[in-house]
Design a protein around this motif. Structure first.
Motif, short mmCIF file in Angstrom:
data_model
loop_
_atom_site.label_atom_id
_atom_site.label_comp_id
_atom_site.label_asym_id
_atom_site.label_seq_id
_atom_site.Cartn_x
_atom_site.Cartn_y
_atom_site.Cartn_z
N UNK A 33 0.84 -1.04 0.06
CA UNK A 33 0.21 0.03 -0.07
C UNK A 33 0.93 1.34 -0.03
N UNK A 34 1.92 1.46 0.71
CA UNK A 34 2.82 2.25 0.60
C UNK A 34 3.43 2.62 -0.60
N UNK A 35 3.76 1.49 -1.36
CA UNK A 35 4.48 1.71 -2.66
C UNK A 35 3.46 2.13 -3.53
N UNK A 36 2.14 1.40 -3.37
CA UNK A 36 1.08 2.16 -4.45
C UNK A 36 0.91 3.66 -4.15
N UNK A 37 0.90 4.24 -3.04
CA UNK A 37 1.00 5.61 -2.81
C UNK A 37 2.14 6.49 -3.15
N UNK A 38 3.45 5.85 -3.14
CA UNK A 38 4.45 6.74 -3.35
C UNK A 38 5.59 5.98 -3.85
N UNK A 39 5.54 4.71 -4.33
CA UNK A 39 6.63 4.37 -5.19
C UNK A 39 7.25 3.45 -4.25
N UNK A 40 8.44 2.58 -4.95
CA UNK A 40 9.22 1.89 -4.22
C UNK A 40 9.34 0.34 -4.58
N UNK A 41 10.07 -0.39 -4.06
CA UNK A 41 10.08 -1.76 -4.65
C UNK A 41 9.89 -2.56 -3.27
N UNK A 42 9.23 -3.86 -3.29
CA UNK A 42 9.09 -4.62 -2.23
C UNK A 42 9.83 -6.29 -2.91
N UNK A 43 10.64 -6.51 -2.13
CA UNK A 43 11.37 -7.95 -2.33
C UNK A 43 11.07 -8.78 -1.31
N UNK A 44 10.76 -10.11 -1.69
CA UNK A 44 10.77 -11.36 -0.79
C UNK A 44 10.97 -12.43 -1.85
N UNK A 45 12.25 -12.49 -2.24
CA UNK A 45 13.03 -13.35 -3.44
C UNK A 45 13.16 -14.66 -2.65
#
Length: 333
Positions: free
Chosen positions: A245-257
């Motif tokens: 949700x944070x990324x949807x609002x202001x961008x970024x990347x989430x990783x759980x590789x």
């Protein structure tokens, strides 16, 4: 200015009646779960339930409560022929579903429930699949690729309760008016910034990461003088819904590789309950989602509880991270 409710928005968008009923049902689940979370501490429901789910994970009392809410309301919706929950081993057929029931709801009733004991953010994630029949739903019917999803969404339970929906074309965000007990439109056509300077990853797994993951994160941490040319901030909520949700609002990347500790299972997060619905949302908002080498939505599922690695968020950030997987000749410390 007159506000737009979920109901009026669905009418204005000409959302097909069966899908509108599913959206309304999931919204009602969110309202009921939100109330349960608000009173959990006083009622003693935010602790462990003393049982484990099909994943072998210890359940919280509210995992069970949220799952039961979805099953009860889904069965009463009249348009679902089956429900598939992260908390259940097998498909849960809807008895007496009716001739118009042709959809399956695949859901994680309470993502991030380890946060409950510290009053952290949690959420619910769901995916809608067109099964095409009212009875006799099999695993083969449900094991569809992410591109086949009819719709997806999530509910974030934080300082405010937020509902996010997509049919794959665009993303719409609603906020819960607790007094009126209804969701109202916050933003239509949500778009993720193409690039940003935040990443979210579980740093405790550093020594288990594959070299491409370690190389990307170390370059993020090297700041504006490093290969990526900008300083990054790290964020980690321990709940995929909250981080995305944070990324949807202001961008970024989430990783759980996938890493050395999860490679035997193919990764950590569940393809059907978490990766696919979140990927549909993120791609519809202009972002991207990959395992590092493969588009998440193109994966052919082989099991209801299949796990995958995932890199998801702003398109440019995901593409940069995936380049580390493509360039395996690069030396990593």
């Amino acid at each position: 200015m007159a506000r737009t409710t979920l109901e009026s928005w669905m009418k204005a968008q000409s959302i097909p009646a069966p899908l509108a009923r599913i959206f309304a049902m999931t919204a009602d689940c969110g309202i009921e779960i939100s109330v349960a979370l608000r009173v959990a501490t006083a009622s003693g429901q935010n602790g462990k339930a003393g049982s484990v789910n099909v994943q072998g994970e210890e359940q919280k009392a509210l995992d069970i409560v949220a799952n039961d809410i979805f099953l009860r309301r889904g069965a009463a919706s009249g348009v679902l022929s089956a429900m598939v929950s992260e908390e259940l081993e097998d498909i849960w057929p809807v008895e007496a579903a009716g001739p118009d029931a042709r959809y399956a709801l695949v859901f994680d009733p309470l993502d991030g429930s380890s946060n409950l004991e510290v009053n952290g953010a949690v959420g619910s994630i769901f995916s809608v699949l067109d099964i095409g029949k009212a009875a006799g739903v099999t695993k083969e019917d449900v094991l569809q690729t992410g591109t086949q999803q009819v719709a997806a969404g999530y509910i974030l339970y934080g300082p405010a309760t937020v509902l996010v929906l997509t049919t794959g074309e665009s993303v719409t965000m609603f906020g819960l008016d607790e007094v009126a007990a209804e969701f109202v439109l916050v933003e239509d056509g949500v778009q993720i910034p193409v690039e940003a300077n935040e990443f979210a990853i579980n740093m405790s797994r550093y020594h288990q990461w594959y070299a491409p993951t370690r190389g990307f994160i170390e370059d993020c941490l090297s700041g504006k003088d490093g290969p990526l040319g900008k300083p990054y901030n790290m964020r980690w909520c321990a709940a995929m819904v909250a981080d995305l949700h944070r990324i949807l609002c202001r961008g970024g990347v989430f990783l759980y590789p996938e890493d050395e500790g999860t490679k035997a299972r193919g990764g950590r997060l569940r393809l059907m309950y978490e990766a696919n619905p979140m990927s549909l949302i993120v791609e519809a908002a202009g972002g991207a989602a990959s395992t590092g080498t493969t588009r998440v939505l193109s994966i052919e599922p082989s099991d209801l509880h299949q796990r995958v690695g995932i890199i998801i968020g702003s398109r440019a950030e995901v593409e940069t991270a995936c380049q580390y997987y493509a360039d395996r000749a690069r030396p990593y410390p």
